[in-house]
Design an enzyme around this catalytic site. Structure first.
Site, mmCIF file in Angstrom:
data_model
loop_
_atom_site.group_PDB
_atom_site.id
_atom_site.type_symbol
_atom_site.label_atom_id
_atom_site.label_comp_id
_atom_site.label_asym_id
_atom_site.label_seq_id
_atom_site.Cartn_x
_atom_site.Cartn_y
_atom_site.Cartn_z
ATOM 1 N N ASN A 53 0.851 -1.188 0.000
ATOM 2 C CA ASN A 53 0.000 0.000 0.000
ATOM 3 C C ASN A 53 0.890 1.243 0.000
ATOM 4 O O ASN A 53 1.959 1.271 0.621
ATOM 5 C CB ASN A 53 -0.995 -0.001 1.162
ATOM 6 C CG ASN A 53 -0.398 -0.249 2.524
ATOM 7 O OD1 ASN A 53 0.638 -0.894 2.659
ATOM 8 N ND2 ASN A 53 -1.051 0.246 3.562
ATOM 9 N N GLU A 55 0.336 5.172 0.620
ATOM 10 C CA GLU A 55 -0.613 6.202 1.056
ATOM 11 C C GLU A 55 -0.156 7.588 0.613
ATOM 12 O O GLU A 55 0.919 7.750 0.021
ATOM 13 C CB GLU A 55 -0.788 6.103 2.581
ATOM 14 C CG GLU A 55 -1.406 4.768 2.973
ATOM 15 C CD GLU A 55 -1.683 4.635 4.461
ATOM 16 O OE1 GLU A 55 -1.207 5.463 5.246
ATOM 17 O OE2 GLU A 55 -2.403 3.670 4.813
ATOM 18 N N ALA A 57 -0.640 12.073 1.567
ATOM 19 C CA ALA A 57 -1.112 13.107 2.490
ATOM 20 C C ALA A 57 -2.545 13.515 2.157
ATOM 21 O O ALA A 57 -3.322 13.879 3.042
ATOM 22 C CB ALA A 57 -0.184 14.316 2.436
ATOM 23 N N TYR A 59 -5.418 11.850 1.655
ATOM 24 C CA TYR A 59 -5.725 10.447 1.977
ATOM 25 C C TYR A 59 -6.340 9.598 0.864
ATOM 26 O O TYR A 59 -5.898 8.494 0.615
ATOM 27 C CB TYR A 59 -6.630 10.358 3.224
ATOM 28 C CG TYR A 59 -6.007 10.806 4.525
ATOM 29 C CD1 TYR A 59 -4.689 11.280 4.611
ATOM 30 C CD2 TYR A 59 -6.757 10.759 5.701
ATOM 31 C CE1 TYR A 59 -4.137 11.698 5.822
ATOM 32 C CE2 TYR A 59 -6.208 11.176 6.924
ATOM 33 C CZ TYR A 59 -4.904 11.639 6.976
ATOM 34 O OH TYR A 59 -4.372 12.036 8.169
ATOM 35 N N CYS A 64 -4.102 0.640 -2.512
ATOM 36 C CA CYS A 64 -3.912 -0.615 -1.787
ATOM 37 C C CYS A 64 -2.807 -1.460 -2.429
ATOM 38 O O CYS A 64 -2.498 -1.306 -3.622
ATOM 39 C CB CYS A 64 -5.195 -1.442 -1.814
ATOM 40 S SG CYS A 64 -6.583 -0.714 -0.957
ATOM 41 N N GLU A 66 -2.916 -4.575 -3.295
ATOM 42 C CA GLU A 66 -3.411 -5.446 -4.366
ATOM 43 C C GLU A 66 -3.405 -4.727 -5.709
ATOM 44 O O GLU A 66 -2.993 -5.263 -6.729
ATOM 45 C CB GLU A 66 -4.846 -5.907 -4.054
ATOM 46 C CG GLU A 66 -4.993 -6.743 -2.798
ATOM 47 C CD GLU A 66 -5.293 -5.928 -1.555
ATOM 48 O OE1 GLU A 66 -4.763 -4.794 -1.421
ATOM 49 O OE2 GLU A 66 -6.053 -6.420 -0.707
ATOM 50 N N CYS A 100 -10.619 -3.331 -4.499
ATOM 51 C CA CYS A 100 -9.616 -4.318 -4.942
ATOM 52 C C CYS A 100 -10.278 -5.597 -5.444
ATOM 53 O O CYS A 100 -9.798 -6.212 -6.399
ATOM 54 C CB CYS A 100 -8.626 -4.616 -3.829
ATOM 55 S SG CYS A 100 -7.500 -3.231 -3.555
HETATM 56 O O1 LIG Z 1 -6.684 -5.355 1.659
HETATM 57 C C1 LIG Z 1 -6.238 -4.237 1.970
HETATM 58 C C2 LIG Z 1 -6.780 -3.460 3.011
HETATM 59 C C3 LIG Z 1 -6.208 -2.228 3.273
HETATM 60 N N1 LIG Z 1 -5.146 -1.806 2.548
HETATM 61 C C4 LIG Z 1 -4.490 -0.536 2.881
HETATM 62 C C5 LIG Z 1 -5.199 0.715 2.469
HETATM 63 C C6 LIG Z 1 -4.637 1.705 3.487
HETATM 64 O O2 LIG Z 1 -3.360 2.142 3.042
HETATM 65 C C7 LIG Z 1 -4.440 0.884 4.730
HETATM 66 C C8 LIG Z 1 -5.556 1.011 5.751
HETATM 67 O O3 LIG Z 1 -6.789 0.754 5.185
HETATM 68 O O4 LIG Z 1 -4.334 -0.464 4.279
HETATM 69 C C9 LIG Z 1 -4.601 -2.566 1.531
HETATM 70 O O5 LIG Z 1 -3.610 -2.200 0.899
HETATM 71 N N2 LIG Z 1 -5.201 -3.740 1.258
HETATM 72 ZN ZN LIG Z 2 -8.107 -2.350 -1.597
#
Ligand SMILES: O=c1ccn([C@H]2C[C@H](O)[C@@H](CO)O2)c(=O)[nH]1
Ligand SMILES: [Zn+2]
Length: 155
Positions: A53, A55, A57, A59, A64, A66, A100
């Site tokens: 993942n 991220e 700033a 949001y 993710c 995946e 995802c």
């Molecule tokens: O299956 C998932 C669930 C959450 N996240 C990430 C999104 C965010 O960056 C953090 C919290 O939700 O986790 C993923 O990458 N995959």
């Molecule tokens: Zn996701």
């Protein structure tokens, strides 16, 4: 939903995916949630693509693990997959978010060389807990039943 082993992939593939999700998770960029997620995708011709993942700033701009992994694979010409594995920081075996699931589903239809209807949407999703000593396996069809896909557009 079954636990860890499946007829959809070999023990060796399972172990490989486990090693790769653990490596990918270390690269997670998640200063806002502090929830590290790693993903590993095994292509039909046995190549591995990983993702974490990432991220932001702002949001909602984050992505993710995946979708990172799938985007890496597809953008390099790989569209058919044997399995996708995910690891999170949860003691539970967390499952992919709805966005995802839809993204995974797009590439879980017929393989280019696979016209067997039985195999349609049977892509296994392996969900590891934070220590990777437990996992759940579910097909994308089970995670996103009655899904909308490219076939519905009837192009
Ligand atoms: O299956 C998932 C669930 C959450 N996240 C990430 C999104 C965010 O960056 C953090 C919290 O939700 O986790 C993923 O990458 N995959
Ligand atoms: Zn996701």
């Amino acid at each position: 939903m079954t636990s860890s082993r499946s007829e959809l992939f070999t023990d060796k593939e399972y172990e490989l995916l486990k090693t790769e999700v653990l490596k990918a998770q270390k690269f997670a960029y998640c200063p806002y949630s502090n929830f590290k997620v790693g993903c590993a995708l095994l292509t039909s011709d046995d190549k591995i693509f990983t993702g974490c993942n990432v991220e932001n700033a702002a949001y909602p701009a984050g992505i993710c693990a995946e979708r990172t992994a799938i985007t890496k694979a597809v953008s390099e010409g790989y569209r058919t997959f044997k399995a996708i594995a995910v690891i999170t920081d949860s003691t539970n075996c967390s499952s992919p978010c709805g966005v995802c699931r839809q993204f995974i589903r797009e590439f879980a239809g017929y393989n280019d060389d696979e016209k067997d209807k039985e195999k349609k949407l049977q892509l296994p999703v392996i969900m590891f807990n934070n220590t990777a000593d437990k996992s759940l396996v579910a097909t994308i069809d089970a995670l996103l039943p009655h899904s909308f896909g490219p076939e519905d557009l009837a192009l």
